[in-house]
Design a protein around this motif. Structure first.
Motif, PDB file in Angstrom:
ATOM      1  N   TRP A 150      12.159  -4.956 -11.729  1.00 53.47           N
ATOM      2  CA  TRP A 150      11.868  -4.362 -10.415  1.00 53.47           C
ATOM      3  C   TRP A 150      12.681  -3.099 -10.145  1.00 53.47           C
ATOM      4  O   TRP A 150      12.559  -2.507  -9.069  1.00 53.47           O
ATOM      5  CB  TRP A 150      12.131  -5.368  -9.296  1.00 53.47           C
ATOM      6  N   TRP A 153      10.451  -0.066  -9.268  1.00 51.61           N
ATOM      7  CA  TRP A 153       9.258  -0.365  -8.486  1.00 51.61           C
ATOM      8  C   TRP A 153       9.538  -0.191  -6.998  1.00 51.61           C
ATOM      9  O   TRP A 153      10.602  -0.511  -6.504  1.00 51.61           O
ATOM     10  CB  TRP A 153       8.820  -1.804  -8.740  1.00 51.61           C
ATOM     11  N   SER A 154       8.579   0.359  -6.285  1.00 48.17           N
ATOM     12  CA  SER A 154       8.684   0.400  -4.833  1.00 48.17           C
ATOM     13  C   SER A 154       7.315   0.031  -4.271  1.00 48.17           C
ATOM     14  O   SER A 154       6.292   0.233  -4.921  1.00 48.17           O
ATOM     15  CB  SER A 154       9.105   1.785  -4.361  1.00 48.17           C
TER      16      SER A 154
END
Length: 157
Positions: A150, A153-154
């Motif tokens: 993650w 990741w946004s």
């Protein structure tokens, strides 16, 4: 190898399996290992490990659902025997599979190599971790891998 078959095993059940990607037009087989399913075969290769347990119906269902998405033939029995029978049925001159962490994969490859050449392809890692990972429990692995997965990741992506 000009005419290989693909042996798909439980450690690479997805469309990113390197054998399926390298040879998408070749016949592939997955074998439900009766000894493993019955709990008569340790999966760690560690003689000091506790006795193996039968594979749960939930796990078998998960394997089956994964296999439904792959272009594979399904068999049940001794893995090496069934893979070699599948190879003979297709006139194969070799077997292509993916590497696995379970010592059973290497043992089965050794048995297959008694009759046909075996090419073992390395899968692309899900995530690159610097230190050795304890694969005994998924939760231990995921605690370390989750940060990397993650990291870039946004929610807006």
């Amino acid at each position: 190898m000009q005419n290989p078959i693909l042996w798909i095993h439980g450690e690479a059940l997805g469309p990113s399996n390197p054998a399926l990607q390298a040879h998408p037009d070749r016949p592939a087989v997955f074998v439900f290992d009766t000894e493993l399913l019955a709990g008569r075969s340790p999966t760690t290769g560690d003689p000091a490990a506790p006795a193996a347990q039968p594979v749960s119906l939930k796990r078998i269902g998960f394997l089956y659902e994964c296999l439904l998405e792959l272009p594979v033939s399904l068999r049940k029995g001794d893995v090496a025997t069934e893979v070699l029978a599948f190879a003979r049925a297709h006139g194969a001159d070799g077997i292509v599979t993916s590497a696995g962490t379970d010592p059973r994969v290497a043992a089965i490859c050794a048995a297959l190599e008694q009759e046909l050449p075996v090419q073992v392809l390395e899968p692309r890692p899900f995530v690159a971790l610097e230190d050795r990972v304890d694969l005994g429990r998924f939760s231990r692995y995921w605690r370390r891998a989750e940060r990397e997965v993650w990291a870039d990741w946004s929610p807006q992506q």
